[in-house]
Design an enzyme around this catalytic site. Structure first.
Site, mmCIF file in Angstrom:
data_model
loop_
_atom_site.group_PDB
_atom_site.id
_atom_site.type_symbol
_atom_site.label_atom_id
_atom_site.label_comp_id
_atom_site.label_asym_id
_atom_site.label_seq_id
_atom_site.Cartn_x
_atom_site.Cartn_y
_atom_site.Cartn_z
ATOM 1 N N HIS A 72 -9.825 0.371 9.192
ATOM 2 C CA HIS A 72 -9.945 -1.021 8.092
ATOM 3 C C HIS A 72 -9.701 -2.153 9.441
ATOM 4 O O HIS A 72 -8.670 -1.954 10.286
ATOM 5 C CB HIS A 72 -8.456 -1.059 7.424
ATOM 6 C CG HIS A 72 -8.455 -0.225 6.094
ATOM 7 N ND1 HIS A 72 -9.027 -0.757 4.992
ATOM 8 C CD2 HIS A 72 -8.045 1.011 6.203
ATOM 9 C CE1 HIS A 72 -8.860 0.369 4.390
ATOM 10 N NE2 HIS A 72 -8.186 1.510 4.725
ATOM 11 N N TYR A 200 -3.021 -6.506 -1.456
ATOM 12 C CA TYR A 200 -1.549 -6.801 -2.078
ATOM 13 C C TYR A 200 -1.738 -8.177 -2.879
ATOM 14 O O TYR A 200 -2.530 -8.909 -2.770
ATOM 15 C CB TYR A 200 -0.830 -7.197 -1.052
ATOM 16 C CG TYR A 200 -0.312 -6.214 0.027
ATOM 17 C CD1 TYR A 200 0.841 -5.378 0.000
ATOM 18 C CD2 TYR A 200 -1.313 -5.855 1.156
ATOM 19 C CE1 TYR A 200 1.221 -4.573 0.844
ATOM 20 C CE2 TYR A 200 -0.885 -5.120 2.105
ATOM 21 C CZ TYR A 200 0.320 -4.609 1.954
ATOM 22 O OH TYR A 200 0.535 -3.282 2.970
ATOM 23 N N PRO A 292 8.548 -1.121 1.364
ATOM 24 C CA PRO A 292 7.314 -0.631 1.840
ATOM 25 C C PRO A 292 6.350 -1.658 1.920
ATOM 26 O O PRO A 292 4.949 -1.661 2.259
ATOM 27 C CB PRO A 292 6.916 0.226 0.303
ATOM 28 C CG PRO A 292 7.845 -0.245 -0.667
ATOM 29 C CD PRO A 292 9.090 -0.839 -0.017
ATOM 30 N N LYS A 296 5.666 -0.065 7.171
ATOM 31 C CA LYS A 296 6.152 -0.082 8.535
ATOM 32 C C LYS A 296 7.034 1.280 8.806
ATOM 33 O O LYS A 296 7.075 1.411 9.890
ATOM 34 C CB LYS A 296 6.860 -1.400 8.943
ATOM 35 C CG LYS A 296 6.031 -2.688 8.992
ATOM 36 C CD LYS A 296 5.069 -2.439 10.224
ATOM 37 C CE LYS A 296 4.454 -3.843 10.447
ATOM 38 N NZ LYS A 296 3.182 -3.519 11.255
ATOM 39 N N TYR A 384 0.901 -7.080 11.387
ATOM 40 C CA TYR A 384 0.638 -6.131 10.223
ATOM 41 C C TYR A 384 0.049 -4.923 10.954
ATOM 42 O O TYR A 384 0.318 -3.887 10.651
ATOM 43 C CB TYR A 384 -0.323 -6.643 9.031
ATOM 44 C CG TYR A 384 -0.609 -5.587 8.005
ATOM 45 C CD1 TYR A 384 0.475 -5.355 6.966
ATOM 46 C CD2 TYR A 384 -1.656 -4.987 7.903
ATOM 47 C CE1 TYR A 384 -0.012 -4.636 5.969
ATOM 48 C CE2 TYR A 384 -1.713 -3.813 6.998
ATOM 49 C CZ TYR A 384 -0.737 -3.744 5.913
ATOM 50 O OH TYR A 384 -0.920 -2.887 5.004
HETATM 51 P P1 RFL Z 1 11.871 11.666 6.429
HETATM 52 O O1 RFL Z 1 10.432 11.454 6.216
HETATM 53 O O2 RFL Z 1 12.976 11.246 5.421
HETATM 54 O O3 RFL Z 1 12.474 12.777 7.009
HETATM 55 C C1 RFL Z 1 13.754 13.354 7.132
HETATM 56 C C2 RFL Z 1 13.813 14.788 7.242
HETATM 57 O O4 RFL Z 1 15.284 15.066 7.601
HETATM 58 C C3 RFL Z 1 15.445 16.059 6.600
HETATM 59 N N1 RFL Z 1 17.055 16.373 6.419
HETATM 60 C C4 RFL Z 1 17.650 17.065 6.936
HETATM 61 N N2 RFL Z 1 17.510 18.060 7.527
HETATM 62 C C5 RFL Z 1 18.281 19.162 8.030
HETATM 63 N N3 RFL Z 1 19.649 18.806 7.388
HETATM 64 C C6 RFL Z 1 19.890 17.878 6.847
HETATM 65 N N4 RFL Z 1 21.078 17.393 6.264
HETATM 66 C C7 RFL Z 1 18.854 16.870 6.370
HETATM 67 N N5 RFL Z 1 18.869 15.811 5.593
HETATM 68 C C8 RFL Z 1 17.596 15.338 5.710
HETATM 69 C C9 RFL Z 1 14.618 15.901 5.122
HETATM 70 O O5 RFL Z 1 14.571 16.941 4.176
HETATM 71 C C10 RFL Z 1 13.514 15.204 5.750
HETATM 72 O O6 RFL Z 1 12.413 16.332 6.153
HETATM 73 O O7 RFL Z 1 12.243 10.419 7.766
HETATM 74 P P2 RFL Z 1 11.553 10.139 9.059
HETATM 75 O O8 RFL Z 1 10.945 11.502 9.636
HETATM 76 O O9 RFL Z 1 12.338 9.170 9.966
HETATM 77 O O10 RFL Z 1 10.148 9.509 8.465
HETATM 78 C C11 RFL Z 1 9.966 8.226 7.933
HETATM 79 C C12 RFL Z 1 9.182 7.982 6.963
HETATM 80 O O11 RFL Z 1 9.048 9.138 5.941
HETATM 81 C C13 RFL Z 1 9.443 6.728 6.100
HETATM 82 O O12 RFL Z 1 9.701 5.733 6.855
HETATM 83 C C14 RFL Z 1 8.175 6.376 5.121
HETATM 84 O O13 RFL Z 1 7.757 7.431 4.308
HETATM 85 C C15 RFL Z 1 9.063 5.342 4.041
HETATM 86 N N6 RFL Z 1 8.263 5.339 2.959
HETATM 87 C C16 RFL Z 1 7.086 4.482 3.032
HETATM 88 N N7 RFL Z 1 6.676 3.880 4.163
HETATM 89 C C17 RFL Z 1 5.665 3.212 4.094
HETATM 90 O O14 RFL Z 1 5.156 2.648 5.298
HETATM 91 N N8 RFL Z 1 4.715 3.368 2.890
HETATM 92 C C18 RFL Z 1 5.249 3.720 1.855
HETATM 93 O O15 RFL Z 1 4.411 3.681 0.736
HETATM 94 C C19 RFL Z 1 6.295 4.620 1.776
HETATM 95 N N9 RFL Z 1 6.793 5.084 0.741
HETATM 96 C C20 RFL Z 1 8.885 5.724 1.780
HETATM 97 C C21 RFL Z 1 7.915 5.677 0.610
HETATM 98 C C22 RFL Z 1 10.112 6.371 1.775
HETATM 99 C C23 RFL Z 1 10.495 6.915 0.591
HETATM 100 N N10 RFL Z 1 11.857 7.493 0.296
HETATM 101 C C24 RFL Z 1 12.393 7.915 1.909
HETATM 102 C C25 RFL Z 1 12.473 7.561 -0.405
HETATM 103 C C26 RFL Z 1 8.160 6.420 -0.530
HETATM 104 C C27 RFL Z 1 9.681 7.042 -0.614
HETATM 105 C C28 RFL Z 1 10.043 7.634 -1.978
HETATM 106 C C1 PHB Z 2 0.135 3.507 0.844
HETATM 107 O O1 PHB Z 2 -1.112 3.498 1.087
HETATM 108 O O2 PHB Z 2 0.883 4.116 0.349
HETATM 109 C C2 PHB Z 2 0.685 1.894 0.976
HETATM 110 C C3 PHB Z 2 0.031 1.220 1.621
HETATM 111 C C4 PHB Z 2 0.609 -0.175 2.116
HETATM 112 C C5 PHB Z 2 1.752 -0.494 1.820
HETATM 113 C C6 PHB Z 2 2.826 0.586 1.472
HETATM 114 C C7 PHB Z 2 2.306 1.882 0.921
HETATM 115 O O3 PHB Z 2 2.447 -1.517 2.347
#
Ligand code: RFL
Ligand code: PHB
Length: 391
Positions: A72, A200, A292, A296, A384
C-alpha cells in the site's frame, strides 16, 4: 537443559527473536504455554510497516510475504457526512507498507523454526524466572508432567501482556504508564472483496475500519461500548452499523458476507519502563500495549526484537555489551513514538462517551486540518508507515 537465551513466548516477538538469534549464531530455546494450533488460531494484526517488512525480509522470511502480502502506498481516512482523503505515505517515504496477517507471519516463523530444527516447547506450564540479578539465571517450568529447569545466560520475556516475565521484575524497578480507553473494538473476518485501501472512518456513532487479508478476505472493525459482548452483534446488526459509519460512496463499495470470526478487544495504552533489568529483557506486548488504531502492536514486537538480537549478537560475537546496556532506551524511543501515534489516531477517530460539544468541534477541526494540509498528512504518513529504525 542449558542454552544461551531462554525465550518465554512463541508469539511474533519470541519466534522472530529466535530466528534472528539463530542467524547470528546465538543458541536459544523457546517456551510456549499454548499449542501451535492455538497460537495460529489467534486473529490479530494485519499491517506491517515498511521497516517491519525490511526486518522480516532480512531474516529470510520475505518469500511468502512478498508473494501474498499486499503493498500500500497510503491509507484512507473517511468521515461522516463528508468524504474521504488519502494519506500518501509512499510519496513521503518512497516505499510501501504492507497488509499481511499476523497469522501468516506466525506460520512463516513456525516453518522457519522447523526448517532449522529449533527447540520450541509447547504446552509448558507454571513458568517461573530465577536469578535475574545473578550471573546464572534459569527458568523453571512443567512439561509433560515433570518440573524442569532451563539454565541460560539471559532470559527474554516475549510472553505478552499477561505473561509472568514483567511480573518477575523486582519490586520498585518498573514504572508503568497506562491509559484505558472507554470503548472496545469488535472485529470480524469475512470472505468478501475488501476495499482497496486500509480505510479508517470517524463518525459520531463511533470509529470503523476496513482492512484486508487478501483479495477475497476482508477484516472489519467497529468501535463498541466496553460492556458489549460478541453475542450482541449478529452479522445482521454488524453490517448496517459498519456501513453507516462510512460516507455513502464508500459504503456503496463495501461487500457484505457472513463473518467467519468475531471478537471484541478493549483498547488500552501501556508502557513499562525500563525494558530490562539484570539478566532479564522484555520485548513486545510483555512490555507495552497500544490500541489497534495505529496498527503498531505487531510492528513494535518486530522493532524490539530487531534491536535486542543485534545487541545480543554484538555481545556474543564481538564482546561488545554497549548495545545490550542501551537496549531499553533504544527500544523505548520507538515504543513511545508508536504509543503517541496510536493515542493520537485513537483520539482523532473515536467518539468518546464523555465528549462535550467543544471536544467534538476541536476533533472535527483536527480532521479538517489533516484533510487540507499536505504537511500534516506527511507527518502522519511517516509515523503510520514506519519511521526508520535507529542505526
Ligand atoms: P503475543 O502475540 O501475545 O505472544 C505472547 C506469547 O506468549 C505466550 N505466553 C506464555 N508462554 C509461556 N508461559 C506463559 N506463562 C505464557 N504467557 C503467555 C502466549 O501464549 C503467546 O503465544 O505477544 P508478542 O509476541 O509480543 O506480539 C505482539 C502482538 O501479538 C500484538 O502486539 C498485536 O497482535 C496486538 N493486536 C493488534 N495489533 C495490531 O497492530 N492490529 C490489530 O488488529 C491487533 N489486534 C491485538 C489485536 C492484540 C490482541 N490481544 C493481545 C488481546 C487483537 C487482540 C485480541
Ligand atoms: C487489521 O488489518 O487487522 C488492522 C489494520 C489496521 C489497524 C488495525 C488492524 O489499525
Amino acid at each position: 537443559m542449558k542454552t544461551s537465551i531462554a525465550i518465554i513466548g512463541a508469539g511474533p516477538a519470541g519466534l522472530l527473536l529466535s530466528q534472528l538469534l539463530h542467524l547470528r549464531g546465538v543458541a536459544n530455546v523457546v517456551l510456549e504455554r499454548q499449542s501451535r494450533a492455538y497460537v495460529l488460531s489467534r486473529i490479530r494484526a494485519g499491517v506491517l510497516e515498511s521497516t517491519s517488512v525490511d526486518v522480516l525480509r532480512a531474516a529470510g522470511l520475505g518469500e511468502r510475504m512478498d508473494r501474498e502480502g499486499h503493498p500500500h502506498n497510503g491509507m484512507r481516512i473517511a468521515w461522516a457526512g463528508r468524504d474521504s482523503f488519502y494519506v500518501d505515505s509512499g510519496q513521503v517515504l518512497g516505499r510501501p507498507f504492507m497488509t499481511y496477517g499476523q497469522t501468516q507471519v506466525q506460520e512463516d516463523l513456525f516453518a522457519a523454526a522447523d526448517a532449522r530444527g529449533q527447540a520450541v516447547l509447547h504446552g509448558v506450564e507454571d513458568v517461573t524466572l530465577h536469578g535475574i540479578d545473578s550471573a546464572t539465571p534459569h527458568v523453571e517450568f512443567s512439561h509433560g508432567g515433570e518440573r524442569q529447569q532451563l539454565a541460560c545466560d539471559y532470559i527474554v520475556g516475549c510472553d505478552g501482556f499477561h505473561g509472568p516475565s514483567r511480573k518477575a521484575m523486582p519490586a520498585g524497578v518498573l514504572r508503568e504508564y497506562e491509559k484505558v480507553y472507554p470503548f472496545g473494538w469488535l472485529g470480524i473476518m469475512a470472505r468478501v472483496k475488501p476495499l482497496e485501501d486500509v480505510t479508517y472512518a470517524y463518525h459520531p456513532r463511533g470509529c470503523a475500519l476496513a482492512s484486508r487479508r487478501n483479495d477475497h478476505l476482508g477484516r472489519f472493525y467497529i468501535q463498541v461500548p466496553l460492556e458489549d459482548k460478541v453475542e450482541d452483534w449478529p452479522d445482521e446488526r454488524f453490517w448496517p452499523e459498519f456501513k453507516a459509519r462510512f460516507p455513502a460512496e464508500l459504503a456503496a463499495q463495501i461487500e457484505e458476507g457472513p463473518s467467519i470470526e468475531k471478537s471484541i478487544a478493549p483498547l488500552r495504552s501501556f508502557v513499562a519502563e525500563p525494558m530490562s533489568h539484570g539478566r532479564l529483557f522484555l520485548a513486545g506486548d510483555a512490555a507495552h500495549i497500544v490500541p489497534p488504531t495505529g496498527a503498531k502492536g505487531l510492528n513494535l514486537a518486530v522493532s524490539d526484537v530487531h534491536y535486542l538480537s543485534r545487541a545480543l549478537g554484538a555481545h556474543y560475537n564481538d564482546g561488545n555489551g554497549a548495545l545490550l546496556r542501551d537496549y531499553s532506551d533504544t527500544a523505548l524511543r520507538r515504543v513511545w513514538s508508536s504509543v503517541r501515534t496510536s493515542w493520537y489516531l485513537t483520539n482523532l477517530l473515536h467518539s468518546y462517551p464523555a465528549s462535550t460539544d467543544f471536544d467534538r468541534r476541536a476533533q472535527e477541526h483536527e480532521l479538517a486540518y489533516l484533510q487540507s494540509s499536505p504537511r500534516a498528512q506527511a507527518a502522519l504518513a511517516e509515523q503510520y508507515a514506519g519511521l526508520p529504525l535507529d542505526t
